[in-house]
Scaffold this motif. Structure first.
Motif, PDB file in Angstrom:
ATOM      1  N   SER A  14      24.114  62.751 100.520  1.00 12.29           N
ATOM      2  CA  SER A  14      24.983  62.693 101.677  1.00 12.29           C
ATOM      3  C   SER A  14      25.540  64.077 101.966  1.00 12.29           C
ATOM      4  N   PRO A  15      25.963  64.342 103.212  1.00 12.24           N
ATOM      5  CA  PRO A  15      26.438  65.670 103.556  1.00 12.24           C
ATOM      6  C   PRO A  15      27.805  65.990 102.982  1.00 12.24           C
ATOM      7  N   PHE A  19      24.175  70.745  99.803  1.00 15.87           N
ATOM      8  CA  PHE A  19      22.897  70.576 100.490  1.00 15.87           C
ATOM      9  C   PHE A  19      21.848  71.350  99.694  1.00 15.87           C
ATOM     10  N   TRP A  25      20.392  72.219 108.129  1.00 13.69           N
ATOM     11  CA  TRP A  25      20.701  71.156 109.078  1.00 13.69           C
ATOM     12  C   TRP A  25      21.454  71.797 110.227  1.00 13.69           C
ATOM     13  N   SER A  27      22.811  69.794 112.500  1.00 11.36           N
ATOM     14  CA  SER A  27      23.794  68.736 112.711  1.00 11.36           C
ATOM     15  C   SER A  27      23.481  67.643 111.698  1.00 11.36           C
ATOM     16  N   TRP A  28      24.392  66.734 111.488  1.00 15.81           N
ATOM     17  CA  TRP A  28      24.152  65.633 110.560  1.00 15.81           C
ATOM     18  C   TRP A  28      24.986  64.432 110.975  1.00 15.81           C
ATOM     19  N   LYS A  29      24.554  63.256 110.515  1.00 18.32           N
ATOM     20  CA  LYS A  29      25.281  62.020 110.766  1.00 18.32           C
ATOM     21  C   LYS A  29      25.110  61.125 109.547  1.00 18.32           C
ATOM     22  N   LEU A  30      26.207  60.825 108.901  1.00 13.18           N
ATOM     23  CA  LEU A  30      26.229  59.965 107.724  1.00 13.18           C
ATOM     24  C   LEU A  30      26.503  58.539 108.170  1.00 13.18           C
ATOM     25  N   ALA A  59      28.915  65.107 112.379  1.00 14.73           N
ATOM     26  CA  ALA A  59      29.363  66.486 112.205  1.00 14.73           C
ATOM     27  C   ALA A  59      30.320  66.909 113.306  1.00 14.73           C
ATOM     28  N   VAL A  92      21.545  59.434 105.958  1.00 12.18           N
ATOM     29  CA  VAL A  92      21.831  60.708 106.617  1.00 12.18           C
ATOM     30  C   VAL A  92      20.787  60.863 107.714  1.00 12.18           C
ATOM     31  N   ASP A  93      21.268  61.024 108.935  1.00  8.51           N
ATOM     32  CA  ASP A  93      20.385  61.123 110.093  1.00  8.51           C
ATOM     33  C   ASP A  93      19.394  59.971 110.151  1.00  8.51           C
ATOM     34  N   CYS A  97      19.387  57.249 101.755  1.00 10.66           N
ATOM     35  CA  CYS A  97      19.610  58.154 100.626  1.00 10.66           C
ATOM     36  C   CYS A  97      19.060  57.511  99.361  1.00 10.66           C
TER      37      CYS A  97
END
Length: 98
Positions: A14-15, A19, A25, A27-30, A59, A92-93, A97
């Motif tokens: 996870s961000p 990393f 990245w 951008s990211w989205k958890l 993010a 993530v994105d 995970c």
């Protein structure tokens, strides 16, 4: 990468942790799903949203770019009535995970 939830349980990739990939990245989205009736009441260092049990943290403009070896820390406060089971599935994105 290892992020920890409020119970201190680890969630890889996870961000919210270091990393370790080879490509930055931009951008990211958890994402995660709450298994109980938990609610995000306040979040930090991400744009938090919740629809039913589905929770996302996206993010911010200042922490969206993550270079290999860098880290991003995010968090939230929540509420719950009754039992408070741990979330176990994180993405993530949109990718699960491990």
């Amino acid at each position: 990468m290892v992020a920890r939830n409020g119970a201190g349980l680890a969630s890889p990739d996870s961000p919210a942790a270091q990393f370790t990939g080879t490509t930055a990245w931009t951008s990211w989205k958890l994402g995660c799903t709450f298994p109980g009736n938990q609610k995000v009441t306040q979040g930090r260092s991400a744009t938090w949203a919740q629809s039913g049990a589905d929770v996302t943290a996206a993010a911010m403009p200042w922490n969206g770019s993550v270079e290999p070896g860098q880290s991003v820390a995010i968090g939230f406060n929540g509420s719950c009535t009754g039992t408070n089971p741990d979330s176990s599935a994180f993405t993530v994105d949109g990718r699960a995970c491990a």
